[in-house]
Design a protein around this motif. Structure first.
Motif, PDB file in Angstrom:
ATOM      1  N   GLY A  20       2.417   2.357 -14.068  1.00 47.89           N
ATOM      2  CA  GLY A  20       2.758   3.030 -12.822  1.00 47.89           C
ATOM      3  C   GLY A  20       3.961   3.948 -12.950  1.00 47.89           C
ATOM      4  O   GLY A  20       4.724   3.896 -13.921  1.00 47.89           O
ATOM      5  N   SER A  21       4.147   4.773 -11.937  1.00 52.50           N
ATOM      6  CA  SER A  21       5.259   5.727 -11.936  1.00 52.50           C
ATOM      7  C   SER A  21       6.600   5.049 -11.722  1.00 52.50           C
ATOM      8  O   SER A  21       7.652   5.661 -11.947  1.00 52.50           O
ATOM      9  CB  SER A  21       5.033   6.783 -10.849  1.00 52.50           C
ATOM     10  OG  SER A  21       4.953   6.173  -9.565  1.00 52.50           O
ATOM     11  N   ALA A  22       6.590   3.791 -11.287  1.00 52.88           N
ATOM     12  CA  ALA A  22       7.838   3.074 -11.036  1.00 52.88           C
ATOM     13  C   ALA A  22       8.419   2.442 -12.296  1.00 52.88           C
ATOM     14  O   ALA A  22       9.512   1.883 -12.252  1.00 52.88           O
ATOM     15  CB  ALA A  22       7.614   1.994  -9.983  1.00 52.88           C
ATOM     16  N   TYR A  23       7.720   2.533 -13.409  1.00 51.31           N
ATOM     17  CA  TYR A  23       8.138   1.865 -14.637  1.00 51.31           C
ATOM     18  C   TYR A  23       9.531   2.300 -15.068  1.00 51.31           C
ATOM     19  O   TYR A  23       9.833   3.495 -15.141  1.00 51.31           O
ATOM     20  CB  TYR A  23       7.135   2.161 -15.744  1.00 51.31           C
ATOM     21  CG  TYR A  23       7.408   1.447 -17.049  1.00 51.31           C
ATOM     22  CD1 TYR A  23       7.419   0.058 -17.120  1.00 51.31           C
ATOM     23  CD2 TYR A  23       7.622   2.171 -18.219  1.00 51.31           C
ATOM     24  CE1 TYR A  23       7.650  -0.586 -18.325  1.00 51.31           C
ATOM     25  CE2 TYR A  23       7.849   1.525 -19.427  1.00 51.31           C
ATOM     26  CZ  TYR A  23       7.859   0.148 -19.477  1.00 51.31           C
ATOM     27  OH  TYR A  23       8.093  -0.489 -20.666  1.00 51.31           O
TER      28      TYR A  23
ATOM     29  N   ALA B 274      -9.156  -3.388  -8.998  1.00 47.95           N
ATOM     30  CA  ALA B 274      -9.044  -2.108  -8.301  1.00 47.95           C
ATOM     31  C   ALA B 274      -8.695  -0.984  -9.260  1.00 47.95           C
ATOM     32  O   ALA B 274      -7.961  -1.172 -10.231  1.00 47.95           O
ATOM     33  CB  ALA B 274      -7.987  -2.199  -7.210  1.00 47.95           C
ATOM     34  N   THR B 275      -9.212   0.202  -8.958  1.00 47.09           N
ATOM     35  CA  THR B 275      -8.840   1.408  -9.698  1.00 47.09           C
ATOM     36  C   THR B 275      -8.105   2.401  -8.802  1.00 47.09           C
ATOM     37  O   THR B 275      -7.605   3.410  -9.291  1.00 47.09           O
ATOM     38  CB  THR B 275     -10.083   2.086 -10.294  1.00 47.09           C
ATOM     39  OG1 THR B 275     -11.001   2.401  -9.245  1.00 47.09           O
ATOM     40  CG2 THR B 275     -10.756   1.164 -11.305  1.00 47.09           C
ATOM     41  N   THR B 276      -8.060   2.120  -7.506  1.00 48.19           N
ATOM     42  CA  THR B 276      -7.301   2.955  -6.563  1.00 48.19           C
ATOM     43  C   THR B 276      -6.487   2.046  -5.657  1.00 48.19           C
ATOM     44  O   THR B 276      -6.774   0.844  -5.512  1.00 48.19           O
ATOM     45  CB  THR B 276      -8.238   3.810  -5.685  1.00 48.19           C
ATOM     46  OG1 THR B 276      -8.963   2.942  -4.786  1.00 48.19           O
ATOM     47  CG2 THR B 276      -9.202   4.617  -6.526  1.00 48.19           C
ATOM     48  N   ALA B 277      -5.471   2.623  -5.024  1.00 46.46           N
ATOM     49  CA  ALA B 277      -4.637   1.850  -4.114  1.00 46.46           C
ATOM     50  C   ALA B 277      -5.441   1.343  -2.918  1.00 46.46           C
ATOM     51  O   ALA B 277      -5.203   0.232  -2.423  1.00 46.46           O
ATOM     52  CB  ALA B 277      -3.464   2.701  -3.637  1.00 46.46           C
ATOM     53  N   ASP B 278      -6.394   2.122  -2.443  1.00 44.81           N
ATOM     54  CA  ASP B 278      -7.223   1.677  -1.316  1.00 44.81           C
ATOM     55  C   ASP B 278      -8.039   0.444  -1.696  1.00 44.81           C
ATOM     56  O   ASP B 278      -8.163  -0.507  -0.907  1.00 44.81           O
ATOM     57  CB  ASP B 278      -8.166   2.804  -0.860  1.00 44.81           C
ATOM     58  CG  ASP B 278      -7.437   3.902  -0.102  1.00 44.81           C
ATOM     59  OD1 ASP B 278      -6.297   3.648   0.339  1.00 44.81           O
ATOM     60  OD2 ASP B 278      -8.010   4.999   0.051  1.00 44.81           O
TER      61      ASP B 278
ATOM     62  N   ALA C  23       0.831  -1.202   0.000  1.00 45.44           N
ATOM     63  CA  ALA C  23       0.000   0.000   0.000  1.00 45.44           C
ATOM     64  C   ALA C  23       0.867   1.253   0.000  1.00 45.44           C
ATOM     65  O   ALA C  23       0.564   2.241  -0.697  1.00 45.44           O
ATOM     66  CB  ALA C  23      -0.920  -0.009   1.216  1.00 45.44           C
ATOM     67  N   HIS C  24       1.949   1.229   0.744  1.00 55.88           N
ATOM     68  CA  HIS C  24       2.863   2.379   0.776  1.00 55.88           C
ATOM     69  C   HIS C  24       3.538   2.584  -0.583  1.00 55.88           C
ATOM     70  O   HIS C  24       3.623   3.720  -1.077  1.00 55.88           O
ATOM     71  CB  HIS C  24       3.918   2.155   1.860  1.00 55.88           C
ATOM     72  CG  HIS C  24       5.001   3.198   1.861  1.00 55.88           C
ATOM     73  ND1 HIS C  24       4.789   4.495   2.277  1.00 55.88           N
ATOM     74  CD2 HIS C  24       6.304   3.134   1.469  1.00 55.88           C
ATOM     75  CE1 HIS C  24       5.913   5.182   2.157  1.00 55.88           C
ATOM     76  NE2 HIS C  24       6.842   4.386   1.667  1.00 55.88           N
ATOM     77  N   LEU C  25       3.976   1.503  -1.184  1.00 64.11           N
ATOM     78  CA  LEU C  25       4.685   1.611  -2.460  1.00 64.11           C
ATOM     79  C   LEU C  25       3.778   2.095  -3.585  1.00 64.11           C
ATOM     80  O   LEU C  25       4.240   2.774  -4.508  1.00 64.11           O
ATOM     81  CB  LEU C  25       5.290   0.253  -2.830  1.00 64.11           C
ATOM     82  CG  LEU C  25       6.452  -0.227  -1.960  1.00 64.11           C
ATOM     83  CD1 LEU C  25       6.814  -1.657  -2.307  1.00 64.11           C
ATOM     84  CD2 LEU C  25       7.669   0.665  -2.136  1.00 64.11           C
ATOM     85  N   HIS C  26       2.496   1.752  -3.524  1.00 61.52           N
ATOM     86  CA  HIS C  26       1.570   2.103  -4.599  1.00 61.52           C
ATOM     87  C   HIS C  26       0.671   3.292  -4.251  1.00 61.52           C
ATOM     88  O   HIS C  26      -0.260   3.590  -5.001  1.00 61.52           O
ATOM     89  CB  HIS C  26       0.692   0.899  -4.945  1.00 61.52           C
ATOM     90  CG  HIS C  26       1.435  -0.243  -5.568  1.00 61.52           C
ATOM     91  ND1 HIS C  26       1.890  -0.198  -6.863  1.00 61.52           N
ATOM     92  CD2 HIS C  26       1.802  -1.449  -5.072  1.00 61.52           C
ATOM     93  CE1 HIS C  26       2.503  -1.345  -7.149  1.00 61.52           C
ATOM     94  NE2 HIS C  26       2.465  -2.115  -6.084  1.00 61.52           N
ATOM     95  N   ALA C  27       0.945   3.953  -3.151  1.00 62.26           N
ATOM     96  CA  ALA C  27       0.091   5.063  -2.714  1.00 62.26           C
ATOM     97  C   ALA C  27      -0.010   6.129  -3.800  1.00 62.26           C
ATOM     98  O   ALA C  27       0.996   6.549  -4.392  1.00 62.26           O
ATOM     99  CB  ALA C  27       0.646   5.682  -1.434  1.00 62.26           C
TER     100      ALA C  27
END
Length: 289
Positions: free
Chosen positions: A262-265, A128-132, A36-40
């Motif tokens: 994702g932004s980590a790409y 899911a469409t959101t991290a939550d 959850a932290h990594l994908h927030a």
């Protein structure tokens, strides 16, 4: 085999697989919290990089491959459009987002390399469409491990018995990367090749020693969830267990470096990981290996 003995053995297989999953060096609650932290703040919205064309035209469709707790489970099956006869199969396990268009695109790309790729659904038809939302779905799946295992057992059976795949591999990313390893542990002599992208390792050497297939593990050096320290320990455990494993850690790559939504790409690491994946599956699943 008499029925009571069969049931006892079947239930014991569930317990053993669940025990191996639990012995991953990280509690479920901690694992979910880290993800959850990594994908927030992220969403799984596809980017142009997620729509790379398969090497050849493919045909994909929704298929019912399992029934879990009385509910039908629908996945996505892709295969080369003009292929005839049985092909090697690959179980494709989604990230913590669920079975979405990004994962279907990955199944298409695998199909384009000459496989029938079955993308499974471990979230009961939800994505899911959101991290939550992803956190909630992932937590629910981890609270119902026997159901997840039953799902994956039937995915294997679908490819082996319905699709008549002569050899079967498994691949997954993030949440699915850990379950790729778990699927290999559930079928230690039947899965022919396993690939895990930055998935949750298992530290039980006795469990790992049952693996009778090669394993490819792809991780990021800047992953704060599945850290390099954890990966190095995993690699040591695999070696001690006698597993044929190739573990690669990409410098400068964070968790989810191969997820183009994702932004980590990280394109360079993702391309190299894909090359290794395709070469690995070709070497272990195809007739001309």
């Amino acid at each position: 085999m008499n029925k009571p003995l069969f049931i006892a053995i079947f239930m014991m297989s569930f317990w053993l697989a669940g025990a191996a999953y639990a012995d991953s060096g990280m509690a479920d609650s901690d694992y979910v919290a880290r993800m959850a932290h990594l994908h927030a703040g992220e969403t799984p919205a596809a980017t142009p990089a997620a729509t790379a064309r398969p090497a050849v035209p493919v045909a994909g469709s929704a298929v019912q491959y399992a029934t879990v707790d009385g509910n039908a489970v629908t996945g996505y099956l892709a295969r080369p459009a003009h292929a005839n006869g049985p092909l090697p199969g690959i179980i494709v396990i989604h990230e913590w987002w669920g079975l979405n268009d990004n994962i279907r695109a990955m199944a298409d790309r695998l199909a384009g390399e000459g496989y029938q790729a079955l993308a499974v659904d471990l979230y009961g038809g939800q994505a899911a469409t959101t991290a939550d939302e992803a956190q909630t779905l992932m937590r629910h799946a981890l609270a119902h491990i026997p159901a997840v295992e039953a799902n994956l057992r039937q995915a294997y059976a679908y490819l082996a018995d319905t699709a008549h795949a002569p050899r079967i591999g498994v691949i997954g990313w993030c949440f699915g990367g850990g379950w790729s390893l778990q699927t290999a542990l559930m079928f230690p002599h039947d899965i022919d090749a396993a690939v895990m992208y930055y998935g949750r390792p298992v530290t039980d050497r006795d469990a790992l020693a049952t693996l009778d297939m090669p394993l490819l593990g792809l991780f990021g050096a800047e992953d704060d969830g599945i850290t390099p320290q954890v990966v190095h320990r995993f690699e040591t455990d695999l070696k001690a267990a006698g597993v044929d494993a190739d573990i690669h850690i990409y410098p400068g790559a964070p968790h989810a470096f191969a997820n183009p939504s994702g932004s980590a790409y990280r394109p360079e690491a993702a391309r190299d990981a894909w090359r290794r994946t395709i070469e690995f599956f070709a070497a272990n699943l195809k007739d001309d290996r």
